[in-house]
Design a protein around this motif. Structure first.
Motif, PDB file in Angstrom:
ATOM      1  N   LEU A 187     -91.980 -44.999  53.354  1.00 26.29           N
ATOM      2  CA  LEU A 187     -92.961 -45.536  52.555  1.00 26.29           C
ATOM      3  C   LEU A 187     -92.312 -45.665  51.190  1.00 26.29           C
ATOM      4  O   LEU A 187     -91.477 -44.661  50.747  1.00 26.29           O
ATOM      5  N   ILE A 188     -92.556 -46.833  50.426  1.00 23.27           N
ATOM      6  CA  ILE A 188     -92.087 -47.152  49.103  1.00 23.27           C
ATOM      7  C   ILE A 188     -93.047 -46.452  48.134  1.00 23.27           C
ATOM      8  O   ILE A 188     -94.034 -46.818  48.417  1.00 23.27           O
ATOM      9  N   VAL A 189     -92.451 -45.836  47.173  1.00 19.20           N
ATOM     10  CA  VAL A 189     -93.294 -45.308  46.078  1.00 19.20           C
ATOM     11  C   VAL A 189     -92.811 -45.406  44.744  1.00 19.20           C
ATOM     12  O   VAL A 189     -91.666 -46.007  44.745  1.00 19.20           O
ATOM     13  N   SER A 190     -93.481 -45.209  43.775  1.00 18.65           N
ATOM     14  CA  SER A 190     -93.322 -45.567  42.521  1.00 18.65           C
ATOM     15  C   SER A 190     -92.439 -44.358  41.949  1.00 18.65           C
ATOM     16  O   SER A 190     -93.086 -43.646  40.839  1.00 18.65           O
ATOM     17  N   ALA A 195     -94.204 -39.557  45.012  1.00 18.24           N
ATOM     18  CA  ALA A 195     -94.198 -39.006  46.464  1.00 18.24           C
ATOM     19  C   ALA A 195     -94.790 -37.640  46.412  1.00 18.24           C
ATOM     20  O   ALA A 195     -95.568 -37.293  47.299  1.00 18.24           O
ATOM     21  N   LEU A 196     -94.316 -36.711  45.636  1.00 11.57           N
ATOM     22  CA  LEU A 196     -94.811 -35.538  45.481  1.00 11.57           C
ATOM     23  C   LEU A 196     -96.277 -35.416  45.288  1.00 11.57           C
ATOM     24  O   LEU A 196     -96.920 -34.492  46.054  1.00 11.57           O
ATOM     25  N   GLN A 197     -96.812 -36.283  44.384  1.00  6.58           N
ATOM     26  CA  GLN A 197     -98.264 -36.378  44.321  1.00  6.58           C
ATOM     27  C   GLN A 197     -98.960 -36.646  45.401  1.00  6.58           C
ATOM     28  O   GLN A 197     -99.875 -35.902  45.763  1.00  6.58           O
ATOM     29  N   LEU A 198     -98.617 -37.791  46.143  1.00  5.28           N
ATOM     30  CA  LEU A 198     -99.225 -38.034  47.370  1.00  5.28           C
ATOM     31  C   LEU A 198     -99.195 -37.148  48.674  1.00  5.28           C
ATOM     32  O   LEU A 198    -100.292 -36.985  49.064  1.00  5.28           O
ATOM     33  N   ILE A 199     -97.930 -36.463  48.690  1.00  7.21           N
ATOM     34  CA  ILE A 199     -97.804 -35.289  49.673  1.00  7.21           C
ATOM     35  C   ILE A 199     -98.893 -34.257  49.231  1.00  7.21           C
ATOM     36  O   ILE A 199     -99.392 -33.663  50.314  1.00  7.21           O
ATOM     37  N   CYS A 200     -98.722 -33.724  48.288  1.00  9.77           N
ATOM     38  CA  CYS A 200     -99.703 -32.512  47.709  1.00  9.77           C
ATOM     39  C   CYS A 200    -101.256 -33.015  47.975  1.00  9.77           C
ATOM     40  O   CYS A 200    -102.030 -31.922  48.465  1.00  9.77           O
ATOM     41  N   SER A 324     -84.737 -41.794  45.767  1.00 10.90           N
ATOM     42  CA  SER A 324     -84.933 -42.623  44.623  1.00 10.90           C
ATOM     43  C   SER A 324     -83.683 -43.376  44.017  1.00 10.90           C
ATOM     44  O   SER A 324     -82.749 -43.140  44.271  1.00 10.90           O
ATOM     45  N   LEU A 325     -84.415 -44.341  43.397  1.00 10.30           N
ATOM     46  CA  LEU A 325     -83.251 -45.123  42.721  1.00 10.30           C
ATOM     47  C   LEU A 325     -82.991 -44.829  40.981  1.00 10.30           C
ATOM     48  O   LEU A 325     -82.122 -45.185  40.510  1.00 10.30           O
ATOM     49  N   SER A 326     -83.869 -44.043  40.894  1.00 11.68           N
ATOM     50  CA  SER A 326     -84.131 -43.750  39.305  1.00 11.68           C
ATOM     51  C   SER A 326     -82.631 -42.920  38.841  1.00 11.68           C
ATOM     52  O   SER A 326     -82.435 -43.287  37.551  1.00 11.68           O
ATOM     53  N   LYS A 327     -82.247 -41.865  39.470  1.00 17.01           N
ATOM     54  CA  LYS A 327     -81.025 -41.180  38.923  1.00 17.01           C
ATOM     55  C   LYS A 327     -79.932 -41.998  38.852  1.00 17.01           C
ATOM     56  O   LYS A 327     -79.100 -42.046  38.026  1.00 17.01           O
ATOM     57  N   ASP A 356    -102.881 -47.276  43.703  1.00 14.95           N
ATOM     58  CA  ASP A 356    -102.421 -48.446  42.937  1.00 14.95           C
ATOM     59  C   ASP A 356    -102.012 -49.839  43.809  1.00 14.95           C
ATOM     60  O   ASP A 356    -101.530 -50.755  43.274  1.00 14.95           O
ATOM     61  N   TYR A 357    -102.617 -49.760  45.076  1.00 13.27           N
ATOM     62  CA  TYR A 357    -102.515 -50.848  45.696  1.00 13.27           C
ATOM     63  C   TYR A 357    -101.008 -51.330  45.888  1.00 13.27           C
ATOM     64  O   TYR A 357    -100.595 -52.561  46.194  1.00 13.27           O
ATOM     65  N   GLY A 358    -100.017 -50.290  45.803  1.00 13.91           N
ATOM     66  CA  GLY A 358     -98.634 -50.831  46.470  1.00 13.91           C
ATOM     67  C   GLY A 358     -97.675 -50.863  44.968  1.00 13.91           C
ATOM     68  O   GLY A 358     -98.369 -51.215  43.799  1.00 13.91           O
ATOM     69  N   SER A 359     -96.369 -50.657  45.109  1.00 13.02           N
ATOM     70  CA  SER A 359     -95.539 -50.606  43.818  1.00 13.02           C
ATOM     71  C   SER A 359     -95.132 -51.976  43.477  1.00 13.02           C
ATOM     72  O   SER A 359     -95.585 -52.962  44.325  1.00 13.02           O
TER      73      SER A 359
END
Length: 482
Positions: A187-190, A195-200, A324-327, A356-359
């Protein structure tokens, strides 16, 4: 807290107190500062506006005379009215009631202050967990965005699980680390935080307990308490999470999930050994305890590649994996991913569509092209070399100026040095002293509320010259407080 980003003009012919009066009145009239909001103390306002306290006092006296402010004994100055209320019903909406009644908790005041200070001019960010602007791949991303703009077939919504092209490229990327999955399991997330929010929210029962390392990045985020999730903390040793304590906690707490950052842990940079990874997976398998593996720092090894991720050893669908690609590439892309069993991914994808209807499709195309282009490995070689130099700068200064006052270990990757002071000091006082000298710190109390002896130092953002300068001054401050 009221936000103030304005200064009076000392070259203006209008007296300073009248400028301050006009500014505060405008903020109240516009509704930016609601009724029942508390003003900062006059001493603080004088410092913010860079004027004498008597100037602030004169402006406040006039605003009180106009009925816009009122003094509450022992409590300070509060907004009592706005000019609309002089002409309308006395019943006004109290937005502060809504703000304070929300179940969504605000960030810790210290973190709010850090978030604001990061964008001040001339600030040296000694705790920031991101790459410096000059390490971001501007040239390559610009080329990719130019290429992508001609290849995107649609700027509409993507599939619930994310752009298929990106998920296919991630399958190739993950395979290099021993994780063999199909696009249906991604799953692609923002970013990893979503991801942590959705899982919790999507997988855990109400009032669930999550086991996690102490200290931990998650302890800095009140949003999980807002979601009625509780934490049970497990200590770390030099090889990672302490398994003896974990086994005891699991039986005692009946946890729903274990959250771990085994590779270049945030904030300690501890790298979990390969044997500890095998033992951890076995313990969780025996206890049927799902694992949430946060692996966002994996690509940032500096000495040698890290041991394989837990997910690569998982034969039972026990591990949910976050990347993630953020770091390593760009925090602005806001691209992360979750890998897990297909039913879990479908549930999280459905939740993401509700949120959010997708990233962003543009970010997803850019990320896919980035991975497909071959830029990634060349970029990683460049930033590893730069981070090695910055890490060594930090270690040199620490050896020269901190040996008498602190201890640390050499990180094998990631961004952080977890500095432990030999004597406890007032971290809030140190934070304010440093900020007054344009040095921004991340006190350890953010990641462990009981800590008064730790700082998370980051060598990823500031330049080598800034690191040396700031650390030398920081050592002098700590010695002054000892």
């Amino acid at each position: 807290m009221l936000h103030i980003d304005w200064l009076p003009n000392k070259k203006d012919t209008l007296p300073l107190y009248r400028q301050i009066y006009a500014y505060i009145k405008h903020e109240i009239r516009s509704g930016n500062w609601p009724i029942n909001s508390k003003l900062p103390a006059q001493r603080s306002l004088a410092a913010i506006f860079k004027v004498n306290r008597s100037t602030v006092q004169t402006a406040i006296d006039e605003l009180m005379a106009d009925g816009l402010l009122e003094s509450k004994p022992g409590s300070g100055i509060w907004i009592a009215n706005n000019t609309w209320s002089l002409f309308s019903s006395p019943e006004q909406i109290d937005w502060n009631f809504y703000v304070e009644s929300s179940t969504y908790r605000p960030n810790l005041p210290l973190i709010q202050e850090i978030n604001r200070a990061e964008f001040k001019q001339n600030i040296i960010r000694l705790g920031t967990g991101e790459l410096a602007p000059d390490l971001l791949p501007h040239k390559e991303l610009t080329a990719i965005l130019q290429k992508t703009s001609g290849n995107i077939k649609s700027f509409g919504y993507e599939q619930p699980q994310g752009l298929l092209f990106l998920r296919e490229q991630l399958c190739i990327h993950l395979r290099k680390n021993g994780i063999n999955v199909s696009p249906r399991s991604i799953l692609i997330v923002s970013g990893a935080l979503q991801a942590l929010q959705l899982i919790c929210l999507g997988l855990l029962p109400k009032d669930s307990k999550i086991l996690l390392e102490n200290p931990s990045y998650l302890l800095s985020l009140p949003l999980f308490q807002s979601m009625q999730v509780d934490f049970a903390e497990v200590p770390l040793d030099s090889e990672g999470i302490n398994l003896r304590t974990l086994a005891y906690q699991q039986k005692l707490k009946k946890a729903a999930l274990l959250y771990t950052i085994p590779t270049f842990h945030n904030p300690t940079s501890i790298l979990m050994s390969e044997q500890r990874r095998h033992d951890l997976l076995q313990l969780c398998r025996e206890n049927q305890l799902p694992i949430l593996e946060d692996d966002v720092y994996r690509d940032l090894w500096l000495d040698s590649p890290a041991p394989p991720p837990l997910k690569s050893m998982d034969q039972d669908g026990l591990v949910l994996y976050i990347g993630s690609l953020s770091k390593a590439v760009s925090p602005g892309l806001r691209i992360g991913w979750v890998v897990g069993p297909e039913p879990v991914i479908e549930k999280l994808a459905d939740m993401k569509m509700q949120n959010d209807y997708g990233s962003s499709c543009l970010s997803q195309y850019a990320a896919a092209e980035w991975l497909a282009s071959g830029f990634h490995e060349n970029h990683l070689r460049r930033i590893r070399a730069a981070l090695c130099i910055k890490r060594q700068t930090c270690l040199d200064v620490l050896t020269q100026h901190f040996q008498e006052i602190a201890s640390w270990h050499i990180p094998a990757g990631g961004f952080y040095i977890w500095l432990k002071l030999k004597e406890p000091i007032s971290l809030p006082k140190l934070f304010k002293m440093a900020l007054a000298e344009n040095i921004l710190l991340n006190p350890g109390s953010i990641y462990d509320p009981l800590s008064n002896r730790h700082l998370r130092l980051s060598y990823s953002y500031a330049s080598s010259i800034e690191l040396r300068n700031a650390l030398e001054r920081l050592a002098a401050m700590i010695k002054e407080l000892n």
